[in-house]
Design a protein around this motif. Structure first.
Motif, PDB file in Angstrom:
ATOM      1  N   GLN A 415       0.816  -1.205   0.000  1.00 46.21           N
ATOM      2  CA  GLN A 415       0.000   0.000   0.000  1.00 46.21           C
ATOM      3  C   GLN A 415       0.850   1.255   0.000  1.00 46.21           C
ATOM      4  O   GLN A 415       0.547   2.243  -0.709  1.00 46.21           O
ATOM      5  CB  GLN A 415      -0.930  -0.004   1.237  1.00 46.21           C
ATOM      6  CG  GLN A 415      -1.987  -1.101   1.230  1.00 46.21           C
ATOM      7  CD  GLN A 415      -2.921  -0.989   0.040  1.00 46.21           C
ATOM      8  OE1 GLN A 415      -3.447   0.093  -0.269  1.00 46.21           O
ATOM      9  NE2 GLN A 415      -3.130  -2.120  -0.653  1.00 46.21           N
ATOM     10  N   ARG A 416       1.921   1.273   0.754  1.00 39.69           N
ATOM     11  CA  ARG A 416       2.807   2.439   0.787  1.00 39.69           C
ATOM     12  C   ARG A 416       3.484   2.647  -0.569  1.00 39.69           C
ATOM     13  O   ARG A 416       3.706   3.781  -1.012  1.00 39.69           O
ATOM     14  CB  ARG A 416       3.851   2.266   1.885  1.00 39.69           C
ATOM     15  CG  ARG A 416       3.289   2.405   3.291  1.00 39.69           C
ATOM     16  CD  ARG A 416       4.354   2.107   4.340  1.00 39.69           C
ATOM     17  NE  ARG A 416       5.472   3.048   4.257  1.00 39.69           N
ATOM     18  CZ  ARG A 416       5.494   4.266   4.804  1.00 39.69           C
ATOM     19  NH1 ARG A 416       4.442   4.705   5.492  1.00 39.69           N
ATOM     20  NH2 ARG A 416       6.557   5.048   4.688  1.00 39.69           N
ATOM     21  N   PHE A 417       3.828   1.533  -1.249  1.00 35.42           N
ATOM     22  CA  PHE A 417       4.434   1.657  -2.576  1.00 35.42           C
ATOM     23  C   PHE A 417       3.444   2.265  -3.570  1.00 35.42           C
ATOM     24  O   PHE A 417       3.792   3.137  -4.381  1.00 35.42           O
ATOM     25  CB  PHE A 417       4.909   0.296  -3.065  1.00 35.42           C
ATOM     26  CG  PHE A 417       5.295   0.272  -4.516  1.00 35.42           C
ATOM     27  CD1 PHE A 417       6.481   0.866  -4.949  1.00 35.42           C
ATOM     28  CD2 PHE A 417       4.451  -0.316  -5.462  1.00 35.42           C
ATOM     29  CE1 PHE A 417       6.829   0.851  -6.297  1.00 35.42           C
ATOM     30  CE2 PHE A 417       4.792  -0.322  -6.807  1.00 35.42           C
ATOM     31  CZ  PHE A 417       5.982   0.262  -7.225  1.00 35.42           C
ATOM     32  N   LYS A 418       2.190   1.778  -3.494  1.00 41.44           N
ATOM     33  CA  LYS A 418       1.178   2.293  -4.409  1.00 41.44           C
ATOM     34  C   LYS A 418       0.913   3.773  -4.180  1.00 41.44           C
ATOM     35  O   LYS A 418       0.524   4.505  -5.100  1.00 41.44           O
ATOM     36  CB  LYS A 418      -0.113   1.488  -4.268  1.00 41.44           C
ATOM     37  CG  LYS A 418       0.010   0.053  -4.770  1.00 41.44           C
ATOM     38  CD  LYS A 418      -1.272  -0.717  -4.553  1.00 41.44           C
ATOM     39  CE  LYS A 418      -1.146  -2.157  -5.079  1.00 41.44           C
ATOM     40  NZ  LYS A 418      -2.374  -2.955  -4.835  1.00 41.44           N
ATOM     41  N   GLN A 419       1.114   4.240  -2.945  1.00 41.79           N
ATOM     42  CA  GLN A 419       0.909   5.649  -2.621  1.00 41.79           C
ATOM     43  C   GLN A 419       2.179   6.475  -2.846  1.00 41.79           C
ATOM     44  O   GLN A 419       2.175   7.681  -2.611  1.00 41.79           O
ATOM     45  CB  GLN A 419       0.450   5.796  -1.170  1.00 41.79           C
ATOM     46  CG  GLN A 419      -0.918   5.166  -0.911  1.00 41.79           C
ATOM     47  CD  GLN A 419      -1.279   5.170   0.558  1.00 41.79           C
ATOM     48  OE1 GLN A 419      -0.556   5.742   1.388  1.00 41.79           O
ATOM     49  NE2 GLN A 419      -2.406   4.546   0.883  1.00 41.79           N
ATOM     50  N   GLY A 420       3.272   5.787  -3.278  1.00 41.29           N
ATOM     51  CA  GLY A 420       4.510   6.490  -3.560  1.00 41.29           C
ATOM     52  C   GLY A 420       5.337   6.799  -2.334  1.00 41.29           C
ATOM     53  O   GLY A 420       6.322   7.557  -2.413  1.00 41.29           O
ATOM     54  N   ALA A 421       4.995   6.220  -1.186  1.00 40.42           N
ATOM     55  CA  ALA A 421       5.736   6.514   0.041  1.00 40.42           C
ATOM     56  C   ALA A 421       7.016   5.704   0.154  1.00 40.42           C
ATOM     57  O   ALA A 421       7.957   6.122   0.837  1.00 40.42           O
ATOM     58  CB  ALA A 421       4.840   6.242   1.254  1.00 40.42           C
ATOM     59  N   SER A 423       9.887   2.669  -1.877  1.00 41.10           N
ATOM     60  CA  SER A 423      10.331   2.047  -3.120  1.00 41.10           C
ATOM     61  C   SER A 423       9.826   0.599  -3.182  1.00 41.10           C
ATOM     62  O   SER A 423       9.424   0.025  -2.162  1.00 41.10           O
ATOM     63  CB  SER A 423      11.855   2.071  -3.217  1.00 41.10           C
ATOM     64  OG  SER A 423      12.410   1.216  -2.227  1.00 41.10           O
ATOM     65  N   TYR A 424       9.899   0.037  -4.388  1.00 41.75           N
ATOM     66  CA  TYR A 424       9.421  -1.336  -4.536  1.00 41.75           C
ATOM     67  C   TYR A 424      10.354  -2.342  -3.876  1.00 41.75           C
ATOM     68  O   TYR A 424       9.969  -3.475  -3.610  1.00 41.75           O
ATOM     69  CB  TYR A 424       9.248  -1.676  -6.019  1.00 41.75           C
ATOM     70  CG  TYR A 424       8.407  -2.911  -6.225  1.00 41.75           C
ATOM     71  CD1 TYR A 424       7.036  -2.875  -6.008  1.00 41.75           C
ATOM     72  CD2 TYR A 424       8.978  -4.117  -6.596  1.00 41.75           C
ATOM     73  CE1 TYR A 424       6.249  -3.989  -6.165  1.00 41.75           C
ATOM     74  CE2 TYR A 424       8.201  -5.256  -6.765  1.00 41.75           C
ATOM     75  CZ  TYR A 424       6.836  -5.176  -6.543  1.00 41.75           C
ATOM     76  OH  TYR A 424       6.067  -6.289  -6.690  1.00 41.75           O
ATOM     77  N   LEU A 425      11.581  -1.944  -3.587  1.00 39.60           N
ATOM     78  CA  LEU A 425      12.516  -2.839  -2.918  1.00 39.60           C
ATOM     79  C   LEU A 425      11.981  -3.274  -1.562  1.00 39.60           C
ATOM     80  O   LEU A 425      12.136  -4.435  -1.167  1.00 39.60           O
ATOM     81  CB  LEU A 425      13.875  -2.150  -2.756  1.00 39.60           C
ATOM     82  CG  LEU A 425      14.970  -2.969  -2.064  1.00 39.60           C
ATOM     83  CD1 LEU A 425      15.268  -4.237  -2.858  1.00 39.60           C
ATOM     84  CD2 LEU A 425      16.236  -2.140  -1.888  1.00 39.60           C
ATOM     85  N   GLN A 426      11.335  -2.365  -0.838  1.00 40.72           N
ATOM     86  CA  GLN A 426      10.763  -2.712   0.457  1.00 40.72           C
ATOM     87  C   GLN A 426       9.597  -3.686   0.287  1.00 40.72           C
ATOM     88  O   GLN A 426       9.386  -4.571   1.119  1.00 40.72           O
ATOM     89  CB  GLN A 426      10.304  -1.446   1.180  1.00 40.72           C
ATOM     90  CG  GLN A 426      11.466  -0.552   1.633  1.00 40.72           C
ATOM     91  CD  GLN A 426      10.979   0.725   2.282  1.00 40.72           C
ATOM     92  OE1 GLN A 426      10.170   1.447   1.701  1.00 40.72           O
ATOM     93  NE2 GLN A 426      11.483   1.008   3.466  1.00 40.72           N
ATOM     94  N   VAL A 427       8.850  -3.512  -0.800  1.00 43.53           N
ATOM     95  CA  VAL A 427       7.755  -4.446  -1.065  1.00 43.53           C
ATOM     96  C   VAL A 427       8.304  -5.844  -1.332  1.00 43.53           C
ATOM     97  O   VAL A 427       7.773  -6.850  -0.843  1.00 43.53           O
ATOM     98  CB  VAL A 427       6.914  -3.964  -2.263  1.00 43.53           C
ATOM     99  CG1 VAL A 427       5.805  -4.975  -2.576  1.00 43.53           C
ATOM    100  CG2 VAL A 427       6.310  -2.606  -1.977  1.00 43.53           C
ATOM    101  N   LEU A 428       9.385  -5.914  -2.101  1.00 43.13           N
ATOM    102  CA  LEU A 428       9.984  -7.206  -2.404  1.00 43.13           C
ATOM    103  C   LEU A 428      10.501  -7.884  -1.143  1.00 43.13           C
ATOM    104  O   LEU A 428      10.335  -9.097  -0.962  1.00 43.13           O
ATOM    105  CB  LEU A 428      11.127  -7.024  -3.408  1.00 43.13           C
ATOM    106  CG  LEU A 428      10.728  -6.646  -4.838  1.00 43.13           C
ATOM    107  CD1 LEU A 428      11.968  -6.430  -5.690  1.00 43.13           C
ATOM    108  CD2 LEU A 428       9.837  -7.704  -5.449  1.00 43.13           C
ATOM    109  N   ASP A 429      11.150  -7.129  -0.284  1.00 48.52           N
ATOM    110  CA  ASP A 429      11.641  -7.699   0.977  1.00 48.52           C
ATOM    111  C   ASP A 429      10.488  -8.226   1.821  1.00 48.52           C
ATOM    112  O   ASP A 429      10.564  -9.331   2.393  1.00 48.52           O
ATOM    113  CB  ASP A 429      12.426  -6.647   1.760  1.00 48.52           C
ATOM    114  CG  ASP A 429      13.785  -6.373   1.148  1.00 48.52           C
ATOM    115  OD1 ASP A 429      14.273  -7.235   0.397  1.00 48.52           O
ATOM    116  OD2 ASP A 429      14.352  -5.298   1.420  1.00 48.52           O
TER     117      ASP A 429
END
Length: 471
Positions: A415-421, A423-429
């Motif tokens: 959700q934070r990635f989709k809101q631009g807060a 990077s996608y690296l945190q989503v991957l982790d």
């Protein structure tokens, strides 16, 4: 060995029952503590009295176990060994009784004249029919009875080995079935993960074409998709190996209807087993009872070795009728009999008899040590299984909390990635952590069920069920 060691009571019993030279087995102190380190319920029923049909509550697994008991070759070999040893015991036991034999013979012979007193050729003939015993050994020193006892204890030991094989087979098959279920669940998790990552990759590719996503994010997503594909290929391969293992244990191909079709947490609801006391294992574990029979057989073998120091008496006797004319064979006055007792007295054989006794006594000590070792091994296996059951239960509770936490972290990161807060690296982790936590949760569920099955096995569970019969 001195002949004077024979007691007066033994001499009195010689002509009745013979003398028993085998030592009596004394009570053995358990070489283990009186209780397990982990507290257990010692008042409830024991696992040995719980048939596997009641322990495993899944209908598919019950049918698969029965298929294995009917067709598994190792179990059939164990059953055939029991039949073979039973026949050997009957052979040894038959020596306790005299064997009656019926013999009938006829002889007709011509002698030339130069071999007869009259100088003319003669024809002689003789016929006989007798019944009797041949070389029947009087069991004065208990040698024959001890030989029968050795064979009997070997039969009991082999029967217990068959029961032990059955317990091991049931546990191994149940664990193989659970392994298949766990790998199947891991495969489904990998497919779901691939589907989710593939959807994200598709969206990212469109964003990249529009310039809204970086090349780094695109390549990172492509890597996660490839990782999921690797896992799918791995679990598909492992599942086929799991199926091959099930086919071997079942003794015939396992139909798809008998394969697990539910998640591990819904697959089995195994009952809680009381461990009882360590002394209970003497009655519950077939391998310990087999070692006990081996020890009793070793004691009887000492009696055989001791009997070799004393003279042996054998009897051969027969009675019947004999005649030079076949027509007169059963007429009055043609009766015949013979009685041939023989005695064999050992005098000197370069210490061979004494050496045989020492070998038998050493074998008895080995059997005793093996029996005690089996008890210690059983105690350790039960203690380990109790520790595993308790530890895996606590570990699984923590693992569920971890999986829930990682799933929530993944959702929030996405959700934070989709809101631009972020990077996608945190989503991957977060996604990798959640995926690993789910895999560990499945492995933890399998480990807990396997520890419960192991406890059932090491407590001798189900050994009172009827062993498999040869078809």
């Amino acid at each position: 060995m001195r002949f004077g060691s024979i007691t007066l009571g033994c001499l009195t019993a010689l002509m009745l029952n013979g003398c028993q030279l085998a030592p009596e087995q004394q009570a053995i102190t358990l070489p283990v503590p009186g209780n397990y380190d982990i507290a257990t319920n010692n008042t409830a029923g024991n696992a040995a009295e719980l048939p596997w049909l009641q322990f495993f509550d899944n209908r598919k697994l019950q049918q698969l176990i029965q298929q294995s008991l009917d067709n598994n070759k190792d179990l059939q070999i164990a059953a055939l060994n029991v039949q073979r040893v039973r026949a050997l015991y009957q052979i040894e036991d038959s020596a306790l009784y005299p064997a009656l034999e019926l013999n009938a013979s006829g002889n007709r012979q011509r002698l030339p004249g130069d071999l007869t007193a009259s100088g003319t050729a003669q024809i002689s003939q003789q016929y006989s029919a007798t019944v009797g015993i041949t070389s029947y050994e009087l069991d004065l020193w208990g040698k024959v009875r001890n030989q029968s006892q050795v064979a009997l204890q070997q039969l009991y030991s082999t029967e217990q080995a068959q029961r032990s094989s059955q317990i091991s087979l049931v546990a191994e098959l149940a664990n193989a079935w659970l392994t298949y279920a766990a790998d199947q669940q891991l495969l489904e998790l990998a497919k779901e993960t691939l589907n989710s990552r593939q959807q994200s990759l598709t969206l990212t590719e469109k964003s990249y074409e529009l310039g809204a996503a970086s090349a780094l994010t695109l390549h990172q997503l492509q890597g996660t998709v490839a990782t999921a594909k690797v896992d799918i290929a791995k679990y598909q391969r492992v599942l086929q190996r799991d199926k091959n293992a099930l086919d071997l244990l079942a003794g015939s191909p396992v139909s798809s209807e008998l394969l697990p079709d539910q998640p591990l947490n819904k697959l089995l609801d195994l009952p809680e087993l009381p461990a009882g006391l360590p002394s209970d294992l003497l009655q519950q574990r077939p391998d310990i009872k087999a070692a006990e029979h081996d020890l009793l057989g070793a004691n009887a073998n000492i009696g055989i070795a001791k009997a070799a120091f004393f003279p042996s008496i054998s009897l051969t006797a027969n009675a019947g009728t004999a005649s030079a004319e076949l027509d007169n064979l059963f007429k009055g006055g043609s009766g015949t009999w013979s009685f041939i007792p023989s005695i064999n007295m050992p005098i000197f054989n370069m210490g061979r008899t004494q050496a045989n006794l020492e070998v038998a006594e050493t074998q008895q000590q080995v059997a005793l040590a093996t029996y005690q070792q089996k008890i210690q091994q059983a105690f350790r296996e039960v203690s380990d299984s109790l520790a595993d059951r308790q530890g895996y239960a606590a570990q699984l509770t923590a693992q569920r909390e971890l999986a829930d936490s990682q799933q929530q972290s993944f959702y929030l990161s996405d959700q934070r990635f989709k809101q631009g807060a972020d990077s996608y690296l945190q989503v991957l982790d977060a996604q990798r952590n959640w995926y690993a936590a789910e895999q560990q949760l499945i492995s933890g569920q399998q480990a807990l069920l396997a520890s419960q099955i192991s406890l059932y096995k090491v407590l001798g569970g189900g050994w009172q069920s009827a062993p498999v019969a040869i078809k």
